[in-house]
Structure formats: structure tokens, C-alpha cells
Design a protein around this motif. Structure first.
Motif, PDB file in Angstrom:
ATOM      1  N   THR A  33       3.865   1.543  -1.304  1.00  0.00           N
ATOM      2  CA  THR A  33       4.394   1.686  -2.672  1.00  0.00           C
ATOM      3  C   THR A  33       3.347   2.293  -3.588  1.00  0.00           C
ATOM      4  OG1 THR A  33       5.775  -0.251  -2.289  1.00  0.00           O
ATOM      5  CG2 THR A  33       5.477   0.443  -4.577  1.00  0.00           C
ATOM      6  N   TRP A  34       2.111   1.841  -3.453  1.00  0.00           N
ATOM      7  CA  TRP A  34       1.009   2.384  -4.247  1.00  0.00           C
ATOM      8  C   TRP A  34       0.807   3.875  -3.940  1.00  0.00           C
ATOM      9  CZ3 TRP A  34      -1.614   0.022  -8.068  1.00  0.00           C
ATOM     10  CH2 TRP A  34      -2.736   0.662  -8.553  1.00  0.00           C
ATOM     11  N   LEU A  55       3.475   5.912  -5.701  1.00  0.00           N
ATOM     12  CA  LEU A  55       3.125   6.032  -7.118  1.00  0.00           C
ATOM     13  C   LEU A  55       1.978   7.019  -7.319  1.00  0.00           C
ATOM     14  CD1 LEU A  55       3.353   2.348  -8.379  1.00  0.00           C
ATOM     15  CD2 LEU A  55       4.782   4.275  -9.048  1.00  0.00           C
ATOM     16  N   ASP A  56       1.062   7.073  -6.359  1.00  0.00           N
ATOM     17  CA  ASP A  56      -0.050   8.025  -6.428  1.00  0.00           C
ATOM     18  C   ASP A  56       0.460   9.464  -6.394  1.00  0.00           C
ATOM     19  OD1 ASP A  56      -2.792   8.899  -6.392  1.00  0.00           O
ATOM     20  OD2 ASP A  56      -2.503   9.314  -4.254  1.00  0.00           O
ATOM     21  N   ILE A 115       0.838  -1.208   0.000  1.00  0.00           N
ATOM     22  CA  ILE A 115       0.000   0.000   0.000  1.00  0.00           C
ATOM     23  C   ILE A 115       0.874   1.259   0.000  1.00  0.00           C
ATOM     24  CG2 ILE A 115      -1.682   1.306   1.364  1.00  0.00           C
ATOM     25  CD1 ILE A 115      -2.820  -1.417   2.247  1.00  0.00           C
TER      26      ILE A 115
END
Length: 128
Positions: free
Chosen positions: A69-70, A73-74, A67
Motif C-alpha cells: 500500500t505504501w 502511494l509512493d 508495504i
């Protein structure tokens, strides 16, 4: 004492701020990454103590890392989308564009002043 003139927050004009959506995504990513790091350290301590809580915490740590890492990226995607929608003005490129435009006008004016008769294009590969 004049309290109205003194402020706690003084905004510097030299450095541009991040856009609000980008800043919100960055704060969110930072908090999630900090939580993942805290879980990782806690899991390491529990594993060293041979606690049974280490196994479930390891699974949640892996999930939180994904999460995090996500979320990072967001931040990147939010920044790209904001730049595309709102158009970032870049002074150096705008100045360079104006200089190129002036040079192009000067070249065209100089080329038009010469007024040489038009030469026909001769292909070089024909041996001419």
C-alpha cells in the motif's frame, strides 16, 4: 541483409511515456504487490493444510500488504512531484489560453473604439 535499420524497440510517438522516476516507482509497487499476493495465496494453502507455518506467514503477509500500500502511494506522490517540478505542458489548455487572450484583445479594442464617456457606478441597493 541490413541489420542496422531493424530495431527490437520501436517507440510510438502517439502515447507519452511515464517519467523515469514514476515508472521505477510503478515497477517497484507492482513487484511488491505481486509478492504480497503470492504470500497471501501461500498462506491460504498452508492454512487449509493446517500447517504451523501459516501463522508466521500470515504476519509477514500483513506486513507485506502494508508495504505494498505504501508503494502504491509512493507512485502517486512521485507522479505529483514530477508533474510539479517539470511542468506538464497541456496543449488544449494552452490553445484555450491563446484563444481567450485573442478574444480579450478584441474586446478591449472594441471597447476603446466606442469611447463612451465614463459612467459613474450607481449602487443598485440604494434604489437608484
Amino acid at each position: 541483409m541490413d541489420l542496422e535499420q531493424r530495431t527490437v524497440w520501436v517507440e510510438e510517438t502517439g502515447t507519452p511515456r511515464l517519467a523515469d522516476p514514476v515508472r521505477a516507482a510503478a515497477v517497484r509497487a507492482g513487484l511488491i504487490a505481486a509478492g504480497a499476493l503470492l504470500q497471501g495465496v501461500t498462506d491460504a494453502v498452508l492454512a487449509l493444510g493446517h500447517s504451523w507455518l501459516s501463522a508466521p506467514l500470515l504476519l509477514t503477509t500483513v506486513l507485506t500488504s502494508v508495504i505494498a500500500t505504501w508503494a502504491v502511494l509512493d507512485v502517486w506522490v512521485t507522479r505529483q512531484v514530477w508533474n510539479q517540478r517539470n511542468g506538464v505542458v497541456s496543449s488544449p489548455s494552452s490553445a484555450a489560453r491563446a484563444l481567450r487572450r485573442e478574444r480579450r484583445r478584441a474586446r478591449r479594442a472594441a471597447h476603446g473604439a466606442r469611447s463612451q464617456p465614463a459612467r459613474r457606478h450607481q449602487p443598485r441597493h440604494m434604489g437608484v
